[in-house]
Design an enzyme around this catalytic site. Structure first.
Site, mmCIF file in Angstrom:
data_model
loop_
_atom_site.group_PDB
_atom_site.id
_atom_site.type_symbol
_atom_site.label_atom_id
_atom_site.label_comp_id
_atom_site.label_asym_id
_atom_site.label_seq_id
_atom_site.Cartn_x
_atom_site.Cartn_y
_atom_site.Cartn_z
ATOM 1 N N GLY A 162 36.917 40.090 46.700
ATOM 2 C CA GLY A 162 37.830 41.144 46.303
ATOM 3 C C GLY A 162 37.206 42.523 46.397
ATOM 4 N N ASN A 206 39.583 40.274 50.553
ATOM 5 C CA ASN A 206 40.963 40.435 50.079
ATOM 6 C C ASN A 206 41.069 41.822 49.458
ATOM 7 O OD1 ASN A 206 43.531 40.220 49.019
ATOM 8 N ND2 ASN A 206 42.919 38.912 47.315
ATOM 9 N N TRP A 207 41.662 42.744 50.208
ATOM 10 C CA TRP A 207 41.707 44.133 49.753
ATOM 11 C C TRP A 207 42.704 44.359 48.623
ATOM 12 C CZ3 TRP A 207 41.760 47.383 54.938
ATOM 13 C CH2 TRP A 207 40.538 47.204 55.595
ATOM 14 N N GLY A 229 37.762 39.653 39.090
ATOM 15 C CA GLY A 229 37.734 41.050 38.682
ATOM 16 C C GLY A 229 37.130 41.301 37.319
ATOM 17 N N GLU A 285 39.409 29.902 43.097
ATOM 18 C CA GLU A 285 39.172 31.128 42.346
ATOM 19 C C GLU A 285 39.455 30.893 40.872
ATOM 20 O OE1 GLU A 285 39.678 35.058 44.774
ATOM 21 O OE2 GLU A 285 41.638 34.221 44.364
ATOM 22 N N HIS A 330 47.668 33.280 45.529
ATOM 23 C CA HIS A 330 46.639 33.955 44.739
ATOM 24 C C HIS A 330 47.083 34.016 43.279
ATOM 25 C CE1 HIS A 330 43.928 37.056 43.236
ATOM 26 N NE2 HIS A 330 43.164 36.795 44.284
#
Length: 260
Positions: free
Chosen positions: A239, A10-11, A178, A172, A100
């Protein structure tokens, strides 16, 4: 039923169309062909990258699939800035990420809206990757399993058993996205097993045994094999580690090591 792991990058809002081409080329070059028999590799890219990625993958006949990171719930019309599932289908998308946590947090998307978006994608032959996960306070309260199960139920509302057979779910935990914090393999298995039990309830055992459930949240090459090795974890939604083609190839190769 053996489920082929799916490793999906997932960019997010990274890489322009030129960088996208270079990244996919590096990924394809760095991942030997034999690994594609063990894992499915995908990238979900910004809308502006889709045509370039499509041209590269189709032109070079790469064994990589691709998709988008969001879709409109509407089919067409006066919805400025929106992108429909039909548009994505015309660009050859296999996947679209819906729900998301960043969409839920920054754009106020509800689970009910996520379910409508998932159905819109399915109506155009695109498999939704439906994202669910708990915030830190829910995890610390110990109610994370119940929270995620009910969030998943609401995010799949209105989907038939046939729909669910074409759907992917990504767990997630919001506190791990992150942040560098990673849920343990046991943590991931606990929640993914509960999600699979929900799918048994909603669509029956056969669909549940075929449906892939991914883990996402600071997935790295060093941790992916242990997580994907869990019985109810069928891959990763990756990610930052997917933004470098060579690093993403290493991660996918490591995931393949758990496949018999």
């Amino acid at each position: 039923m053996a489920r082929t792991p799916l490793i999906a990058g997932n960019w997010k809002m990274n890489l322009d169309h030129l960088q996208a081409v270079a990244t996919v080329q590096k990924l394809a070059f760095a991942l030997p062909k034999e690994y594609y028999e063990k894992v499915d590799v995908a990238v979900t890219v910004p809308f502006t990258d889709l045509r370039s990625v499509q041209t590269l993958i189709e032109g070079d006949k790469l064994a990589i699939t691709y998709g988008a990171q969001d879709v409109s719930q509407h089919e067409a019309g006066a919805y400025t800035g929106e992108i429909s599932a039909q548009m994505l289908a015309k660009l050859g998308c296999t996947w679209v990420v819906v729900g998301h946590s960043e969409r839920r947090e920054y754009h106020g998307e509800s689970s009910e809206l996520v379910a409508v978006k998932a159905k819109a994608a399915l109506n155009q032959g695109i498999s939704p990757i439906v994202c669910v996960g708990e915030p830190l306070e829910i995890r610390e309260a110990g109610t994370h399993v119940e929270y995620v199960v009910e969030q998943t139920r609401a995010s799949l509302a209105g989907l038939t058993a046939d729909d669910l057979a074409k759907t992917v779910i990504a767990y997630e935990p919001v506190w791990a996205i992150g942040t560098g914090k990673v849920a343990s393999a046991a943590d991931a298995q606990e929640v993914c097993a509960a999600i699979r039990n929900l799918i048994i309830e909603l669509a029956g055992k056969e669909v549940a045994e075929g449906l892939r459930i991914l883990y996402g949240g600071s997935v790295k090459a060093e941790t992916v094999a242990e997580i994907v090795g869990q019985p109810d974890v069928d891959g990763g939604l990756v990610g930052g580690a997917s933004l470098d083609g060579e690093a993403f190839a290493k991660l996918a190769a490591n995931a393949a090591t758990v496949v018999d």
